[in-house]
Write a protein that holds these residues in place. Structure first.
Motif, PDB file in Angstrom:
ATOM      1  N   GLU A 109      10.603   1.690   6.884  1.00  0.00           N
ATOM      2  CA  GLU A 109      10.619   1.227   5.505  1.00  0.00           C
ATOM      3  C   GLU A 109      11.240  -0.165   5.416  1.00  0.00           C
ATOM      4  O   GLU A 109      10.888  -0.964   4.554  1.00  0.00           O
ATOM      5  CB  GLU A 109      11.405   2.200   4.618  1.00  0.00           C
ATOM      6  N   THR A 110      12.163  -0.458   6.349  1.00  0.00           N
ATOM      7  CA  THR A 110      12.852  -1.754   6.358  1.00  0.00           C
ATOM      8  C   THR A 110      12.334  -2.688   7.440  1.00  0.00           C
ATOM      9  O   THR A 110      12.142  -3.880   7.197  1.00  0.00           O
ATOM     10  CB  THR A 110      14.371  -1.542   6.569  1.00  0.00           C
ATOM     11  N   TYR A 111      12.086  -2.150   8.627  1.00  0.00           N
ATOM     12  CA  TYR A 111      11.796  -3.003   9.777  1.00  0.00           C
ATOM     13  C   TYR A 111      10.357  -2.938  10.273  1.00  0.00           C
ATOM     14  O   TYR A 111      10.031  -3.565  11.278  1.00  0.00           O
ATOM     15  CB  TYR A 111      12.736  -2.635  10.934  1.00  0.00           C
ATOM     16  N   GLY A 112       9.512  -2.165   9.610  1.00  0.00           N
ATOM     17  CA  GLY A 112       8.130  -2.025  10.059  1.00  0.00           C
ATOM     18  C   GLY A 112       7.124  -2.505   9.038  1.00  0.00           C
ATOM     19  O   GLY A 112       7.476  -3.026   7.977  1.00  0.00           O
ATOM     20  N   ASP A 113       5.837  -2.327   9.365  1.00  0.00           N
ATOM     21  CA  ASP A 113       4.767  -2.667   8.434  1.00  0.00           C
ATOM     22  C   ASP A 113       3.994  -1.403   8.075  1.00  0.00           C
ATOM     23  O   ASP A 113       4.399  -0.294   8.437  1.00  0.00           O
ATOM     24  CB  ASP A 113       3.844  -3.742   9.027  1.00  0.00           C
ATOM     25  N   GLU A 114       2.892  -1.569   7.368  1.00  0.00           N
ATOM     26  CA  GLU A 114       2.132  -0.413   6.901  1.00  0.00           C
ATOM     27  C   GLU A 114       1.594   0.426   8.064  1.00  0.00           C
ATOM     28  O   GLU A 114       1.544   1.652   7.992  1.00  0.00           O
ATOM     29  CB  GLU A 114       0.969  -0.877   6.012  1.00  0.00           C
ATOM     30  N   ALA A 115       1.196  -0.239   9.151  1.00  0.00           N
ATOM     31  CA  ALA A 115       0.683   0.489  10.320  1.00  0.00           C
ATOM     32  C   ALA A 115       1.782   1.335  10.954  1.00  0.00           C
ATOM     33  O   ALA A 115       1.546   2.471  11.370  1.00  0.00           O
ATOM     34  CB  ALA A 115       0.112  -0.479  11.347  1.00  0.00           C
ATOM     35  N   ASP A 116       2.997   0.788  11.024  1.00  0.00           N
ATOM     36  CA  ASP A 116       4.121   1.533  11.577  1.00  0.00           C
ATOM     37  C   ASP A 116       4.423   2.771  10.736  1.00  0.00           C
ATOM     38  O   ASP A 116       4.684   3.854  11.264  1.00  0.00           O
ATOM     39  CB  ASP A 116       5.365   0.645  11.653  1.00  0.00           C
ATOM     40  N   LYS A 117       4.397   2.604   9.418  1.00  0.00           N
ATOM     41  CA  LYS A 117       4.676   3.733   8.525  1.00  0.00           C
ATOM     42  C   LYS A 117       3.611   4.816   8.659  1.00  0.00           C
ATOM     43  O   LYS A 117       3.915   6.011   8.654  1.00  0.00           O
ATOM     44  CB  LYS A 117       4.748   3.252   7.071  1.00  0.00           C
ATOM     45  N   ALA A 118       2.364   4.396   8.777  1.00  0.00           N
ATOM     46  CA  ALA A 118       1.263   5.364   8.876  1.00  0.00           C
ATOM     47  C   ALA A 118       1.342   6.185  10.151  1.00  0.00           C
ATOM     48  O   ALA A 118       0.798   7.292  10.229  1.00  0.00           O
ATOM     49  CB  ALA A 118      -0.081   4.635   8.817  1.00  0.00           C
ATOM     50  N   ASN A 119       2.049   5.671  11.155  1.00  0.00           N
ATOM     51  CA  ASN A 119       2.180   6.380  12.425  1.00  0.00           C
ATOM     52  C   ASN A 119       3.128   7.575  12.335  1.00  0.00           C
ATOM     53  O   ASN A 119       3.250   8.351  13.278  1.00  0.00           O
ATOM     54  CB  ASN A 119       2.676   5.412  13.507  1.00  0.00           C
TER      55      ASN A 119
ATOM     56  N   ARG B 232      -5.724   3.973  -6.893  1.00  0.00           N
ATOM     57  CA  ARG B 232      -4.562   3.876  -7.770  1.00  0.00           C
ATOM     58  C   ARG B 232      -3.506   4.933  -7.451  1.00  0.00           C
ATOM     59  O   ARG B 232      -2.338   4.779  -7.813  1.00  0.00           O
ATOM     60  CB  ARG B 232      -4.992   3.990  -9.235  1.00  0.00           C
ATOM     61  N   PHE B 233      -3.900   6.001  -6.754  1.00  0.00           N
ATOM     62  CA  PHE B 233      -2.927   7.007  -6.337  1.00  0.00           C
ATOM     63  C   PHE B 233      -1.928   6.418  -5.336  1.00  0.00           C
ATOM     64  O   PHE B 233      -0.789   6.888  -5.232  1.00  0.00           O
ATOM     65  CB  PHE B 233      -3.635   8.210  -5.702  1.00  0.00           C
ATOM     66  N   LYS B 234      -2.346   5.399  -4.606  1.00  0.00           N
ATOM     67  CA  LYS B 234      -1.454   4.757  -3.638  1.00  0.00           C
ATOM     68  C   LYS B 234      -0.222   4.200  -4.326  1.00  0.00           C
ATOM     69  O   LYS B 234       0.909   4.400  -3.866  1.00  0.00           O
ATOM     70  CB  LYS B 234      -2.202   3.647  -2.892  1.00  0.00           C
ATOM     71  N   GLU B 235      -0.425   3.520  -5.428  1.00  0.00           N
ATOM     72  CA  GLU B 235       0.687   2.945  -6.185  1.00  0.00           C
ATOM     73  C   GLU B 235       1.518   4.044  -6.841  1.00  0.00           C
ATOM     74  O   GLU B 235       2.753   3.965  -6.892  1.00  0.00           O
ATOM     75  CB  GLU B 235       0.162   1.975  -7.243  1.00  0.00           C
ATOM     76  N   TYR B 236       0.838   5.084  -7.327  1.00  0.00           N
ATOM     77  CA  TYR B 236       1.520   6.175  -8.031  1.00  0.00           C
ATOM     78  C   TYR B 236       2.518   6.890  -7.109  1.00  0.00           C
ATOM     79  O   TYR B 236       3.623   7.239  -7.522  1.00  0.00           O
ATOM     80  CB  TYR B 236       0.479   7.171  -8.561  1.00  0.00           C
ATOM     81  N   PHE B 237       2.116   7.109  -5.846  1.00  0.00           N
ATOM     82  CA  PHE B 237       2.967   7.844  -4.909  1.00  0.00           C
ATOM     83  C   PHE B 237       3.794   6.922  -4.010  1.00  0.00           C
ATOM     84  O   PHE B 237       4.438   7.400  -3.061  1.00  0.00           O
ATOM     85  CB  PHE B 237       2.107   8.756  -4.020  1.00  0.00           C
ATOM     86  N   LYS B 238       3.801   5.644  -4.309  1.00  0.00           N
ATOM     87  CA  LYS B 238       4.428   4.659  -3.434  1.00  0.00           C
ATOM     88  C   LYS B 238       5.905   4.949  -3.168  1.00  0.00           C
ATOM     89  O   LYS B 238       6.396   4.766  -2.045  1.00  0.00           O
ATOM     90  CB  LYS B 238       4.277   3.258  -4.036  1.00  0.00           C
ATOM     91  N   GLN B 239       6.641   5.392  -4.177  1.00  0.00           N
ATOM     92  CA  GLN B 239       8.081   5.633  -4.021  1.00  0.00           C
ATOM     93  C   GLN B 239       8.397   7.038  -3.524  1.00  0.00           C
ATOM     94  O   GLN B 239       9.566   7.401  -3.392  1.00  0.00           O
ATOM     95  CB  GLN B 239       8.790   5.391  -5.372  1.00  0.00           C
ATOM     96  N   GLY B 240       7.370   7.833  -3.246  1.00  0.00           N
ATOM     97  CA  GLY B 240       7.592   9.217  -2.840  1.00  0.00           C
ATOM     98  C   GLY B 240       8.419   9.344  -1.580  1.00  0.00           C
ATOM     99  O   GLY B 240       9.357  10.146  -1.509  1.00  0.00           O
ATOM    100  N   ILE B 241       8.095   8.533  -0.571  1.00  0.00           N
ATOM    101  CA  ILE B 241       8.805   8.609   0.704  1.00  0.00           C
ATOM    102  C   ILE B 241      10.270   8.237   0.526  1.00  0.00           C
ATOM    103  O   ILE B 241      11.173   8.935   0.999  1.00  0.00           O
ATOM    104  CB  ILE B 241       8.145   7.682   1.738  1.00  0.00           C
ATOM    105  N   SER B 242      10.527   7.140  -0.198  1.00  0.00           N
ATOM    106  CA  SER B 242      11.901   6.684  -0.419  1.00  0.00           C
ATOM    107  C   SER B 242      12.717   7.734  -1.154  1.00  0.00           C
ATOM    108  O   SER B 242      13.921   7.882  -0.917  1.00  0.00           O
ATOM    109  CB  SER B 242      11.895   5.378  -1.222  1.00  0.00           C
TER     110      SER B 242
END
Length: 310
Positions: free
Chosen positions: A127-137, A183-193
């Motif tokens: 969430e701090t040191y990676g990019d979207e590909a890292d998170k998806a992994n 638009r669901f991407k934005e809606y659930f964006k803070q879910g992980i945090s």
């Protein structure tokens, strides 16, 4: 008091601080955690897998199929390398080491730490040191770090397929819902945090600090060896082969809470392991605690070093 800012100054602080609080409560007042649902179902270690399921779903919602090329390029190779190295090292340990292990560390404890991957800690760091590909992994790393995969490596295929599917389905549901409407991407964006601190607390309820003291020396020795080996291999592959920063590789090397069940599960398959379950679990708990604090600082150091070079 600005507690939020102080916690955020700590690498993966939103996970580490709740882990420590959960461990302290579990050590001093364990019965409080069993007060009943919904508290116990949400914040105790028995609810950890439900939280991981939600994290998998939220991770999936942040993956757009048309933007998955970076994941295929660096995420899948890193996860695949981790799995292959798991298998090779675990097989070598089982084949060449005696069942009682070496230096007071049972072989099953070594194998448990080798195959472990703290995907929740990984995601918190990315969430701090990676990019979207890292998170998806996150999804792949969660799957390969499950005890069922280790049991498969050790020779038992029982329920391994079902376990893999149980991990994949929440992730794929998340991918699917974003594919239907971005638009669901934005809606659930803070879910992980939102989930990370709760998962951290539940993760901490796996830890009894008194047991850590009793197995401190051998647990520290186990942590040092496993950390050096796992980080060395993953960092080499990520930086030399994939030509990445290496931050994601380091972040994959934490010991997870769910892996603490492996010594017991392995003893069910092989009764000869039964005398070593207690000590192996305690040593792995030491490794879990130490890597939960060590890995974030190493990841931060790697990130800052690579950023300064650029």
């Amino acid at each position: 008091m600005k507690i939020f800012d102080k916690i955020n100054k700590i690498p993966a602080g939103m996970m580490i601080v709740p882990v420590l609080i959960g461990a302290i409560i579990n050590t001093l007042f364990p019965n409080v955690l069993l007060i009943g649902d919904p508290f116990s179902a949400s914040f105790y270690k028995t609810g950890l897998m439900s939280l991981i399921g939600l994290m998998l779903f939220f991770t999936g919602t942040q993956c757009e199929i048309r933007k998955m090329k970076p994941v295929v390029k660096k995420g899948i190779p890193l996860a695949t390398f981790k799995l292959i190295s798991f298998i090779i090292l675990a097989k070598l340990c089982v084949h060449y080491l005696p069942i009682e292990g070496i230096l007071g560390i049972p072989t099953i404890a070594i194998v448990t730490c080798i195959i472990s991957c703290n995907s929740a800690l990984y995601l918190s760091l990315m969430e701090t040191y990676g990019d979207e590909a890292d998170k998806a992994n996150f999804g792949l790393l969660t799957i390969i770090g499950m005890p069922n995969i280790a049991l498969l490596i050790l020779g038992s295929s029982s329920s391994a397929f079902n376990s893999i599917m149980a991990m994949l389905i929440p992730f794929l549901l998340g991918v699917g819902i974003t594919a239907l409407d971005v638009r669901f991407k934005e809606y659930f964006k803070q879910g992980i945090s939102t989930i990370v601190p709760v998962a951290g607390f539940a993760f901490g309820t796996n830890i009894n600090l008194l047991n850590l003291v009793q197995s401190a020396f051998t647990g520290v020795l186990l942590t040092i060896v496993i950390t050096i080996v796992s980080i060395g291999l993953a960092y080499f592959f990520d930086t030399i082969v994939l030509r990445q920063k290496g931050c994601a590789a380091i972040a994959t090397c934490g010991v997870s809470g769910v892996s603490l069940s492996l010594p017991y599960l392995a003893s069910v398959i092989n009764p000869e392991l039964a005398p070593f379950v207690s000590i192996a679990t305690a040593q792995c708990a030491v490794a879990l605690t130490l890597t939960t604090f060590i890995i974030p600082f190493l990841t931060k150091w790697c990130y800052e070093k690579k950023t300064m070079i650029k």
